[in-house]
Enzyme design. Sequence first.
Site, PDB file in Angstrom:
ATOM      1  N   HIS A 220     -53.673  22.527 100.421  1.00 56.13           N
ATOM      2  CA  HIS A 220     -52.811  23.700 100.626  1.00 56.13           C
ATOM      3  C   HIS A 220     -53.422  24.942  99.964  1.00 56.13           C
ATOM      4  O   HIS A 220     -53.407  26.037 100.522  1.00 56.13           O
ATOM      5  CB  HIS A 220     -51.434  23.488  99.981  1.00 56.13           C
ATOM      6  CG  HIS A 220     -50.611  22.404 100.609  1.00 56.13           C
ATOM      7  ND1 HIS A 220     -50.255  21.262  99.939  1.00 56.13           N
ATOM      8  CD2 HIS A 220     -50.071  22.309 101.847  1.00 56.13           C
ATOM      9  CE1 HIS A 220     -49.520  20.505 100.736  1.00 56.13           C
ATOM     10  NE2 HIS A 220     -49.396  21.106 101.891  1.00 56.13           N
TER      11      HIS A 220
ATOM     12  N   SER B  33     -53.216  14.810 100.857  1.00 57.41           N
ATOM     13  CA  SER B  33     -51.916  14.779 101.521  1.00 57.41           C
ATOM     14  C   SER B  33     -50.836  14.720 100.454  1.00 57.41           C
ATOM     15  O   SER B  33     -51.014  14.055  99.415  1.00 57.41           O
ATOM     16  CB  SER B  33     -51.829  13.517 102.393  1.00 57.41           C
ATOM     17  OG  SER B  33     -50.493  13.247 102.730  1.00 57.41           O
ATOM     18  N   SER B  34     -49.718  15.380 100.724  1.00 56.46           N
ATOM     19  CA  SER B  34     -48.604  15.329  99.769  1.00 56.46           C
ATOM     20  C   SER B  34     -48.135  13.896  99.586  1.00 56.46           C
ATOM     21  O   SER B  34     -47.666  13.507  98.524  1.00 56.46           O
ATOM     22  CB  SER B  34     -47.437  16.171 100.286  1.00 56.46           C
ATOM     23  OG  SER B  34     -47.878  17.489 100.498  1.00 56.46           O
ATOM     24  N   ARG B  35     -48.269  13.107 100.644  1.00 55.50           N
ATOM     25  CA  ARG B  35     -47.784  11.717 100.581  1.00 55.50           C
ATOM     26  C   ARG B  35     -48.619  10.849  99.645  1.00 55.50           C
ATOM     27  O   ARG B  35     -48.162   9.777  99.240  1.00 55.50           O
ATOM     28  CB  ARG B  35     -47.786  11.095 101.970  1.00 55.50           C
ATOM     29  CG  ARG B  35     -46.742  11.688 102.881  1.00 55.50           C
ATOM     30  CD  ARG B  35     -46.888  11.160 104.292  1.00 55.50           C
ATOM     31  NE  ARG B  35     -46.065  11.896 105.211  1.00 55.50           N
ATOM     32  CZ  ARG B  35     -44.793  11.621 105.477  1.00 55.50           C
ATOM     33  NH1 ARG B  35     -44.221  10.598 104.892  1.00 55.50           N
ATOM     34  NH2 ARG B  35     -44.106  12.360 106.318  1.00 55.50           N
TER      35      ARG B  35
END
Length: 278
Positions: free
Chosen positions: A35, A185-187
Amino acid sequence: MKVFNHSKELNALKNKLSAKSIGLVPTMGALHKGHITLVEKALSENELVIVSIFINPTQFNNQDDLKNYPKTLESDLLKLKALENNIWVYAPEVSDVYSNSVTSKEYSFGLLESTMEGAHRKGHFQGVATIVQKLFEILKPTKAYFGEKDFQQLQIITSLVKQEQIPVKIIACPIIRHEDGLAMSSRNTNLSDKQRAIAPIIYETLQKAVALKEENSLEQIEIWITDFFNKHPEIELEYFTVAEEKTLQKVNHLNGEKTRAFIALKLGDVRLIDNVKF
Ligand code: PAF
């Protein structure tokens, strides 16, 4: 840096400022280097950058997934604050975006939607398109930045902008990976230590698939990938597909068009996706 929870306040100030160009980085928070790279690119190309942080309920086809999605607003704001100060954050409540009706609009994305993520997560892209269109209408960015990790999302949004004739330029940004190859990834924050140690296998396998293409048919490569993951008790493969970048349609033979290999799998309860040029 300014933080807004209400679009009215944001737009009142935005109208006074009349910035020549506005870059939007839409996110669902749990910000990582991927991001931040989008934000930095947006900063380099625009007078003002707006980062939206909003976990959009209509794009979750599974309520547990929505419940478990990482929520880290305070640390997200600290990460953005460490960058330049011409960043505005729009972190609304559901009601500021959806008023009374938390539902998706109906779009027709045809074959772009009926494959891969669209096939495995019913309604997902209708929800994504709904929120992205709302953000475009509320914030009126000049450019909007999306990562290629969600490559299908990128194509859906490109189609949305065309269909709805929204005056915004979509900027595609390359996947950012950890040193061990795992796509950011946020996950990833939901992975246990053991799962995190296994996760680099996703990119390793994609790279192996690319190496195999010289001497193997796509069918042989698909069989190899499926067998490989079947032997891995921790991993549940959802799909591995080689598809055209433009149409996202699966190819059975490489045909000179630009293609990518796409993968989705589950490590325990954590669903991860990745893709590479093929
Ligand atoms: O990619 C995401 O984080 C989301 O799908 C997006 C584009 C912010 C829409 O909620």
